[in-house]
Design a protein around this motif. Structure first.
Motif, short mmCIF file in Angstrom:
data_model
loop_
_atom_site.label_atom_id
_atom_site.label_comp_id
_atom_site.label_asym_id
_atom_site.label_seq_id
_atom_site.Cartn_x
_atom_site.Cartn_y
_atom_site.Cartn_z
N THR A 60 33.45 68.67 -44.23
CA THR A 60 33.06 70.09 -44.74
C THR A 60 31.85 69.79 -45.45
OG1 THR A 60 34.35 70.02 -46.75
CG2 THR A 60 35.53 70.81 -44.78
N THR A 100 43.46 62.77 -38.97
CA THR A 100 42.00 63.21 -38.53
C THR A 100 41.42 63.72 -39.74
OG1 THR A 100 42.74 63.50 -36.31
CG2 THR A 100 40.50 64.63 -37.13
N THR A 135 38.07 65.89 -40.82
CA THR A 135 36.75 66.78 -40.53
C THR A 135 35.81 67.01 -41.85
OG1 THR A 135 38.21 67.59 -38.77
CG2 THR A 135 35.93 68.81 -39.36
N ARG A 158 33.01 60.00 -36.02
CA ARG A 158 32.22 61.12 -34.89
C ARG A 158 30.91 61.23 -35.65
NH1 ARG A 158 37.54 62.93 -35.69
NH2 ARG A 158 36.77 64.59 -36.84
N ASP A 206 29.52 63.82 -36.22
CA ASP A 206 29.50 65.15 -37.31
C ASP A 206 29.80 64.45 -38.61
OD1 ASP A 206 32.28 64.70 -37.09
OD2 ASP A 206 32.69 66.99 -36.36
N GLY A 233 33.07 63.37 -39.16
CA GLY A 233 34.18 63.13 -39.29
C GLY A 233 34.87 62.05 -38.52
#
Length: 168
Positions: free
Chosen positions: A97, A93, A95, A78, A80, A82
């Motif tokens: 940080t 998944t 994400t 993605r 971002d 992630g």
């Protein structure tokens, strides 16, 4: 009213793009997934070990391949930073940080390329995850490859990993 005429040389290209003009049903050599991926990866900025999240933004997209046992696997990166990793033995998944460790690099020497992306978050309290992405292709690379290794550290010890090879 203004009219413009396309040069006659562009007509076969436009017909082929629109499905007319008797275009072949199979793509010509060098236009499969590998060619599209090497074009996209080759457009990444040439940098050495960057921790800047923007450096790896060129990796955004989907990668589909096979595990070492021949099963289907995929990685979707993605914008971002992630990602989603899917294989028969490991699916999760991630994400990113602010604490995530990132290393991105793209080397281009004499027509050969290497793109690496390493990302993990060792501070994640719930099963830390790691991803190693390495692509090599070009004039001096005998066996072009994109290898993606995903790992999830299990609470209580141990880990699960999966390797996904994407054709280039």
């Amino acid at each position: 009213m203004r009219h413009s005429l396309l040069p006659a040389a562009l007509l076969p290209v436009l017909l082929a793009a629109c499905g007319g003009g008797g275009s072949p049903t199979t793509p010509p050599p060098g236009t499969g997934q590998g060619s599209a991926l090497t074009t996209r990866l080759g457009a990444c900025a040439v940098v050495n070990q960057s921790a800047d999240p923007a450096a790896s933004s060129c990796l955004t997209g989907a990668y589909t391949g096979k595990t070492l046992s021949g099963a289907e696997c995929s990685l979707t990166v993605r914008a971002d930073g992630g990602y989603d990793y899917v294989s028969p033995t490991l699916t999760y998944t991630f994400t990113a940080t602010a604490q995530a460790t990132r290393v991105f690099g793209h080397n281009s020497i004499e027509g050969s390329h290497q793109v690496i992306w390493l990302i993990n978050d060792p501070m994640t309290a719930n099963e830390p995850k790691e991803l190693n992405f390495e692509a090599r292709w070009g004039a001096n690379i005998a066996a072009p490859k994109l290898e993606i290794e995903a790992m999830k550290h299990l609470n209580g010890g141990g880990s699960v990993s999966s390797t996904c090879n994407v054709p280039l």
